[in-house]
Design a protein around this motif. Structure first.
Motif, short mmCIF file in Angstrom:
data_model
loop_
_atom_site.label_atom_id
_atom_site.label_comp_id
_atom_site.label_asym_id
_atom_site.label_seq_id
_atom_site.Cartn_x
_atom_site.Cartn_y
_atom_site.Cartn_z
N LEU A 191 3.60 -0.93 -20.34
CA LEU A 191 2.32 -1.15 -20.00
C LEU A 191 1.97 -1.85 -18.86
O LEU A 191 1.30 -1.56 -17.94
CB LEU A 191 1.58 -1.67 -21.03
N TRP A 192 2.85 -2.84 -18.69
CA TRP A 192 2.65 -3.90 -17.36
C TRP A 192 3.27 -3.05 -16.18
O TRP A 192 2.47 -3.17 -15.28
CB TRP A 192 3.48 -5.09 -17.57
N SER A 193 4.29 -2.31 -16.47
CA SER A 193 4.73 -1.65 -15.16
C SER A 193 3.78 -0.47 -14.68
O SER A 193 3.43 -0.30 -13.66
CB SER A 193 5.90 -0.87 -15.54
N THR A 194 3.26 0.27 -15.61
CA THR A 194 2.25 1.17 -15.63
C THR A 194 0.97 0.67 -14.88
O THR A 194 0.62 1.35 -13.67
CB THR A 194 1.94 2.04 -16.82
N LEU A 195 0.57 -0.38 -15.42
CA LEU A 195 -0.72 -0.88 -14.98
C LEU A 195 -0.47 -1.46 -13.32
O LEU A 195 -1.46 -1.10 -12.75
CB LEU A 195 -1.27 -2.12 -15.84
N ILE A 196 0.54 -1.98 -13.40
CA ILE A 196 0.70 -2.70 -11.90
C ILE A 196 0.94 -1.32 -10.93
O ILE A 196 0.31 -1.36 -9.89
CB ILE A 196 2.07 -3.71 -11.78
N ILE A 197 1.67 -0.36 -11.29
CA ILE A 197 2.03 0.59 -10.40
C ILE A 197 0.76 1.31 -10.13
O ILE A 197 0.35 1.69 -8.83
CB ILE A 197 2.64 1.88 -11.04
N TYR A 198 -0.46 1.56 -11.04
CA TYR A 198 -1.77 2.29 -10.92
C TYR A 198 -2.48 1.18 -9.91
O TYR A 198 -3.22 1.80 -9.15
CB TYR A 198 -2.33 2.44 -12.19
N LEU A 199 -2.41 -0.24 -10.19
CA LEU A 199 -3.46 -1.01 -9.43
C LEU A 199 -2.81 -1.09 -7.93
O LEU A 199 -3.58 -1.52 -6.96
CB LEU A 199 -3.01 -2.54 -10.00
N ILE A 200 -1.53 -0.98 -7.67
CA ILE A 200 -1.11 -0.81 -6.33
C ILE A 200 -1.35 0.55 -5.61
O ILE A 200 -1.64 0.75 -4.62
CB ILE A 200 0.44 -1.10 -6.39
N SER A 201 -0.89 1.48 -6.38
CA SER A 201 -0.91 2.90 -5.86
C SER A 201 -2.02 3.52 -5.39
O SER A 201 -2.38 4.15 -4.43
CB SER A 201 -0.16 3.86 -6.97
N ILE A 202 -3.24 3.28 -6.52
CA ILE A 202 -4.52 4.10 -6.04
C ILE A 202 -5.12 3.24 -4.86
O ILE A 202 -5.48 3.96 -4.04
CB ILE A 202 -5.48 3.99 -7.41
N PRO A 203 -5.40 2.03 -5.04
CA PRO A 203 -5.99 1.58 -3.49
C PRO A 203 -5.03 1.76 -2.20
O PRO A 203 -5.65 2.13 -1.39
CB PRO A 203 -6.06 -0.01 -3.75
N LEU A 204 -3.76 1.60 -2.35
CA LEU A 204 -2.91 1.88 -1.29
C LEU A 204 -3.02 3.42 -0.66
O LEU A 204 -3.05 3.60 0.32
CB LEU A 204 -1.60 1.63 -1.52
N GLY A 205 -3.03 4.19 -1.74
CA GLY A 205 -3.09 5.64 -1.61
C GLY A 205 -4.45 6.01 -0.73
O GLY A 205 -4.55 6.90 0.20
N ILE A 206 -5.81 5.59 -1.36
CA ILE A 206 -6.96 5.74 -0.72
C ILE A 206 -6.82 5.30 0.70
O ILE A 206 -7.31 5.84 1.66
CB ILE A 206 -7.93 4.89 -1.67
N LYS A 207 -6.31 3.96 0.87
CA LYS A 207 -6.48 3.36 2.03
C LYS A 207 -5.61 4.32 3.32
O LYS A 207 -5.99 4.49 4.41
CB LYS A 207 -5.84 2.18 2.26
N LYS A 208 -4.26 4.59 2.68
CA LYS A 208 -3.65 5.58 3.61
C LYS A 208 -4.27 6.83 4.00
O LYS A 208 -4.18 7.52 4.97
CB LYS A 208 -2.19 5.94 2.75
N ALA A 209 -5.02 7.24 3.13
CA ALA A 209 -5.71 8.58 3.30
C ALA A 209 -6.98 8.32 4.39
O ALA A 209 -7.00 9.30 5.28
CB ALA A 209 -6.45 9.21 1.90
N LEU A 210 -7.47 6.89 4.47
CA LEU A 210 -8.59 6.83 5.28
C LEU A 210 -7.97 6.49 6.65
O LEU A 210 -8.66 6.90 7.64
CB LEU A 210 -9.25 5.56 4.77
N TYR A 211 -6.82 6.04 6.70
CA TYR A 211 -6.09 5.89 7.86
C TYR A 211 -5.08 6.60 8.03
O TYR A 211 -4.02 6.14 8.55
CB TYR A 211 -5.81 4.19 7.96
N ASP A 212 -5.18 7.82 7.80
CA ASP A 212 -4.15 8.85 7.93
C ASP A 212 -3.37 8.78 9.42
O ASP A 212 -4.31 9.16 10.36
CB ASP A 212 -4.22 10.20 7.47
N GLY A 213 -2.21 8.73 9.69
CA GLY A 213 -1.74 8.79 10.76
C GLY A 213 -1.58 7.43 11.63
O GLY A 213 -0.96 7.33 12.75
N SER A 214 -2.13 6.47 10.94
CA SER A 214 -2.21 5.12 11.67
C SER A 214 -0.87 4.71 11.56
O SER A 214 0.12 4.78 10.84
CB SER A 214 -3.39 4.32 11.46
N LYS A 215 -0.75 3.40 12.24
CA LYS A 215 0.45 2.55 12.22
C LYS A 215 0.66 1.89 10.78
O LYS A 215 1.66 1.67 10.34
CB LYS A 215 0.15 1.47 12.95
#
Length: 357
Positions: free
Chosen positions: A134-158
């Motif tokens: 549970l803790w691993s899954t929760l932390i993975i989702y809390l990190i991955s979703i915001p990070l993935g969204i930000k990477k999509a918004l700044y696609d190709g950036s540094k």
């Protein structure tokens, strides 16, 4: 949706029956078994030890009684007695039907070697696996979703390139190697002793205050969870990014912008709902992986007695009641989580109607 849920609930027992039947058949083809395991021990032990092994065997009708050359050279009456104690003197169909009847009542029998009920062993080990999963899954989702969204918004950036390199490197590091590294440097292996080396709690856990118990608990799971998370969020992060990129480029986003909607409203009121469908679909499989399979090596390295380690030990010793019992629990939880995933699908997007599928 109600009819669909009822249908799925009726299918769960049939699916479990199929899983048990397939695995029961596979076990019959596997070389060796608990009788052969004990006979192998018998050949290298004295009479007192032999008697201890013989008396420790419990009856359970859920397996096979294969004979192979490793069991030769021992008294035939001992082999017959062991087959009788394990229930292997009965026909296959009788043993299988008894197992199905018992499992329907959650009666998994006793472990061959630990002199405990399988359900008791599972309940003892469950808190460790649930904590890690549970803790691993929760932390993975809390990190991955915001990070993935930000990477999509700044696609190709540094930022996108740097974080991509970082998560790829993190996912490439073997989990057990990272765990050993953390023990050596942070758990008293060679350098620092900041975190405990083993166990889920300290020996004086019961004597601690509520705050002390919470601190002690998180103190113990910090390194195991960190080891799992580092290699676990790369796939979900890239999946989130690609899902959002795919949605951002669709016509309805361009239409929303033409109507004057803000980027925040477009992202979280329109794109987010559609892009998250594929993320939600992967939640059950990720949780099951973290609960029961992804943490086996972590449990070994950090001496954590969880379900993954229990299943591994049972396979090594041919402890069939434990093997089938853990398999049954894994399958049941997997089916329930898949149903919950479908329900979440329909909540996120009411357009999805599983009853018409």
């Amino acid at each position: 949706m109600r009819n669909y849920i009822i249908k799925r609930l009726f299918l769960i027992p049939l699916t479990l029956l199929g899983i048990l039947a397939v695995n029961f058949a596979i076990i019959q083809l596997a070389p060796g078994g608990p009788v052969e395991y004990i006979l192998a021990k018998y050949q290298g032990m004295n009479t007192d030890s032999k008697a201890q092994f013989t008396s420790g065997a419990e009856t359970l009708g859920a397996s096979q009684s294969s004979q192979y050359q490793g069991s030769q050279g021992v008294p035939s009456d001992l082999k017959e007695e062991l087959n009788k104690q394990f229930g292997f003197d009965k026909p296959l169909h009788v043993r299988f039907l008894k197992m199905v009847k018992d499992y329907a009542r959650f009666d998994f029998g006793k472990s061959y070697y630990q002199d405990k009920d399988v359900l008791e062993l599972i309940l003892e080990r469950m808190p460790v696996s649930i904590s890690l999963g549970l803790w691993s899954t929760l932390i993975i989702y809390l990190i991955s979703i915001p990070l993935g969204i930000k990477k999509a918004l700044y696609d190709g950036s540094k930022f996108d390139v740097t974080t991509t390199v970082a998560i790829i490197v993190g996912s490439a590091i073997p989990v057990f190697l990272l765990a050993v590294f953390l023990i050596v440097f942070l758990a008293g292996g060679t350098y620092f002793q900041i975190f405990p080396l083993r166990g889920l709690t300290s020996d004086n856990f019961e004597a601690l205050s509520l705050i002390g118990k919470i601190k002690d608990y998180f103190w113990h799971i910090a390194l195991p969870v960190f080891s799992i998370v580092i290699g676990g969020f790369a796939t979900l992060t890239m999946l989130t990014k690609n899902s959002f990129l795919d949605e951002i480029g669709k016509q309805y986003v361009l239409t929303a912008r033409a109507k004057g909607l803000s980027e925040k409203d477009i992202l979280y009121k329109h794109v987010f709902r559609n892009a998250m469908l594929i993320i939600i679909a992967g939640f059950p499989s990720l949780l099951i992986k973290m609960l029961f399979t992804g943490s086996v090596l972590i449990e070994v390295v950090f001496s954590l007695n969880g379900l993954g380690l229990l299943g591994y030990e049972a396979i090594m010793t041919r402890d069939y009641p434990v093997i089938f019992g853990t398999l049954y629990i894994f399958a049941l939880l997997g089916l329930v989580l898949k149903l919950l995933s479908d329900i979440t699908y329909s909540i996120v997007d009411p357009r999805i109607n599983f009853e018409k599928m």
